[in-house]
Design an enzyme around this catalytic site. Structure first.
Site, short mmCIF file in Angstrom:
data_model
loop_
_atom_site.label_atom_id
_atom_site.label_comp_id
_atom_site.label_asym_id
_atom_site.label_seq_id
_atom_site.Cartn_x
_atom_site.Cartn_y
_atom_site.Cartn_z
N ALA A 129 -12.98 3.38 -86.54
CA ALA A 129 -11.81 2.68 -87.07
C ALA A 129 -11.30 3.44 -88.29
CB ALA A 129 -12.15 1.25 -87.44
N LYS A 130 -10.11 3.12 -88.72
CA LYS A 130 -9.54 3.73 -89.92
C LYS A 130 -8.38 2.89 -90.39
CE LYS A 130 -10.42 7.51 -92.36
NZ LYS A 130 -11.77 8.02 -92.63
#
Length: 302
Positions: A129-130
């Site tokens: 994720a980011k």
């Protein structure tokens, strides 16, 4: 042989079909295009089918939020924020939150994809994720950045949590930012939840060594590669692109291991010294001035 062909520096003679404009303005692919190309190469090498390729190329979910900010002087500004969960098959998403004016959703998609590969390749039970907010933190007060962080956290709250998606510091954010995320999330849930972020201050459950962990990882992997080449850290010179949280600490660790750090750069410029930079002095210079530029004990590079 006496005819060596064109001189090595005469690029046009070596590439007659390339125009001067092509040489003057080279184009680099964006982060997402790079990540997709890497994925395509891996899929081809592993023999995966089109369906698997499509699944791995597509984020599982993503959110685009508006983040209003009331400035200290009473004005209101609006920023755009993103959070992308690329793949959560192995466990909750894991990835940083960056504050940078150039952040866009494609960059965040690429970074989330890379987080999937990084967690998987070392067999961590996390997905990729980011997140990011398109803001330049250098132009805002600490109180303003806190308000941006808390509003962003509130907007993406349905997507995050210890079992869903765990944030960490990245470009333009730090342990204090993670404390704000943790506090905002915890207040909404009614009890303290330290596991919603990593990289938080030690006083609220952070881990010792976290601040320099990425830098040490750079040094460890470099050392492993050198070992394959039958040499060691004390026998090489080092140049570091980027002198922020990761690069500056890596320079210190390389120097402590006996490497000769001869050049470093940041977004403003670069410096070098053939005999090796005084890394400690350079770190102090950057803390005073905000850049490696102007370090008296080194020569400038463009």
């Amino acid at each position: 042989m006496t005819d060596h062909g064109p001189e090595p520096h005469d690029v046009r003679a070596l590439m007659p079909d390339v125009t001067p404009d092509d040489l003057a303005a080279p184009q680099r692919p964006g982060a997402l295009a790079t990540a997709q190309a890497q994925l395509a190469g891996a899929v081809d090498a592993l023999g995966y089918g089109e369906g698997m390729h499509a699944m791995l190329a597509t984020p599982r979910r993503e959110i685009n939020v508006a983040v209003p900010l009331r400035r200290d002087d009473g004005r209101t500004e609006l920023f755009h924020g993103f959070r992308v969960q690329h793949n959560v098959s192995r466990g909750p998403g894991k990835g940083g939150l960056r504050f940078h004016p150039a952040v866009d959703v494609d960059e965040v998609r690429a970074l989330a994809m890379w987080m999937t590969w990084k967690c998987a390749v070392v067999e961590l039970p996390y997905g990729g994720a980011k997140g990011g907010v398109a803001i330049d933190p250098r132009h805002y007060s600490r109180a303003e950045l806190e308000r941006v962080t808390r509003r962003y956290t509130s907007e993406i709250m349905p997507m995050i949590g210890p079992e869903r998606d765990i944030m960490a510091p990245d470009v333009g954010t730090d342990a204090g930012t993670m404390a704000w995320v943790m506090d905002t999330y915890s207040v909404n849930r009614g009890y303290t939840i330290p596991g919603v972020v990593t990289g938080k201050p030690l006083e609220v459950g952070g881990s010792k060594g976290r601040a320099t962990a990425t830098s040490r990882g750079v040094v460890h992997t470099t050392e492993a590669a050198l070992r394959e080449a039958r040499t060691g850290l004390d026998q090489v010179t080092v140049a570091i692109q980027g002198f922020g949280k990761v690069g500056a600490n890596a320079a210190v660790i390389f120097a402590d291991a006996g490497s000769r750090v001869v050049a470093v750069s940041d977004q403003y410029g670069a410096v070098h010294r053939d005999g090796g930079l005084d890394v400690t002095g350079l770190v102090e210079h950057v803390e005073r001035t905000g850049s490696v530029v102007g370090f008296a004990e080194a020569d400038p590079l463009d």
